[in-house]
Write an enzyme that holds these catalytic residues in place. Structure first.
Site: not given
Ligand code: PLP
Length: 427
Positions: A143, A238, A266
């Site tokens: 994701y 990511d 995060k």
């Molecule tokens: C949480 C997450 C996102 C999205 O971040 P948001 O702040 O919720 O938009 C993208 N990539 C990864 C790997 C994530 O865990």
């Protein structure tokens, strides 16, 4: 006794679609009524009925120092008292950018944004602008936020064009995304052999944390790096979840892999909306105002969010922080596994730094298909039994869990004892 959670959820559904501002919060996967939280402190959260839970969600990752760490709250209060935002540069953004570039050697330049979705969406636009190519590659079960080109699943048959995984995403956009199997180095090699010179970027979670938890095979990481280099594609790691979560150097340090671009979020926001993308200078210099790739944000680099992030990143740099965090996660996964096996339950678990995966399965899954074949009914039963016992796990079998530095050995032991009592009566 009437439940405030239930009343709040009933009322919310009249004003907010599904009663929630993000779908996994709705408990659809596990069933039942979502909890409305009223406060958190350290390793604990309290719901609207005043019931206390040991928290293994941590706001989906950011709360690595526990809830309401006094240093983080103090930094936020100080920043807020000086102005909530200016839409102009501040010294604290420079401090954050310098720190990120110092801690993650692959970052030569960085830009701050407000969410992980913005970071990945922009990293992809930047990779396309830099390479002049349109195709991107992602992996099933990873994701990367909710931008159109990333809400895509595999089409039927290997190497066919991606299909939208959400209504509202045009098929024409999804067709520019190739979706491959995670950990499948041979599949990646085939895709590059076929369309390598069209590929602008490969985006990947270096530890997949949005399909429960799947660790990368060394040959998969090696193939990602060498194929992107060979074909001139941009490798985007990511690290929105893994950054400052699996180690101080993120997954790139943990596995020693050098990306071209990195996305963060995060933990780096300490619980407030702060995120970033960065990497090679020659790529980052394509961004406006230096270059022709446009990106902007009214709240980007917001001083209060940056203050929360800086205070959190100060805490994680303390000696032994990640060693202690990883010990707690291991204590949890080993304790739960030993208990389940004592009671003859098909269960396993693993952790990387401060994140962990629990699987109702005999073996640890290494792919999306293997994650999907775990016993979801068993997980849902376990989730609700733990919730009743005062332990808050992610309300889905397909999300990683998190420990914080506020979780003590005693907290983890208590969680294991509660699970043991549940596993005892399992059959
Ligand atoms: C949480 C997450 C996102 C999205 O971040 P948001 O702040 O919720 O938009 C993208 N990539 C990864 C790997 C994530 O865990």
């Amino acid at each position: 006794m009437t439940s405030h959670n239930q009343e709040l959820f009933d009322a919310s559904q009249r004003f907010i679609p599904g009663g929630v501002n993000s779908p996994v919060r709705a408990f659809r996967s596990v069933g039942g009524t979502p909890l409305f939280f009223q406060k958190g402190l350290g390793a604990y959260v309290w719901d609207a009925d005043g019931k206390r839970y040991t928290d293994y969600v941590g706001s989906w990752g950011p709360m690595i120092a526990g809830h309401c760490h006094p240093d983080v709250v103090g930094a936020v209060q100080t920043a807020a008292a000086n102005g909530l935002g200016f839409g102009a540069p501040t010294a604290s953004e420079l401090e954050m950018a310098e720190l990120l570039c110092r801690l993650l050697p692959s970052l030569e330049m960085v830009r701050l944004v407000s969410s992980g979705t913005e970071a990945t969406m922009t990293a992809i636009r930047l990779a396309r602008g830099f390479t002049g190519r349109s195709r991107i590659v992602k992996f099933e079960g990873c994701y990367h936020g909710h931008s159109d080109g990333l809400l895509v699943k595999a089409g039927s048959g290997a190497l066919t064009f991606g299909q939208p995984s959400s209504s509202g995403v045009p098929a024409e956009i999804a067709a520019l995304t190739t979706v491959l199997d995670y950990n499948d180095a041979a599949g990646l090699e085939r895709a590059f052999a076929q369309t390598g010179h069209e590929i602008a970027a490969v985006i990947v979670e270096p530890v997949a944390g949005n399909m429960n938890l799947v660790t990368p095979k060394p040959e998969f990481l090696a193939a990602l790096r060498s194929l992107c280099t060979q074909y001139g594609a941009v490798l985007i790691l990511d690290e929105v979840m893994t950054g400052f979560r699996v180690s101080l150097q993120g997954a790139q340090g943990y596995y020693d892999i050098k990306p071209d671009l990195v996305t963060l979020g995060k933990v780096m926001g300490g619980g407030l909306p702060a995120a970033a993308f960065g990497g090679r200078r020659d790529i980052m210099q394509c961004l406006a105002p230096l270059g022709a790739v446009y990106q902007a944000g009214t709240l980007s680099g917001n001083p209060v969010a940056v203050a929360a992030g800086l205070a959190t990143l100060k805490l994680v740099q303390e000696d032994g922080f990640y060693q202690r965090l990883a010990q707690r996660a291991t204590q949890l996964t080993e304790g739960l596994t030993a208990s389940a096996h004592r009671h003859g339950i098909a269960f396993c678990a693993q952790s990387v730094g401060g994140m962990f995966g629990l699987y109702f399965s005999k073996t640890v899954p290494a792919s999306y298909a293997e994650v999907m074949s775990c016993d979801k009914v068993a997980f849902n039963r376990f989730f609700h039994a733990m919730l009743d016992a005062g332990v808050y796990l992610a309300p889905s079998a397909f999300e990683a869990g998190f420990v914080s530095s506020a979780h003590t050995e005693a907290d983890i032991d208590e969680t294991i004892a509660k699970a043991d009592a549940i596993f005892l009566g399992w059959k």
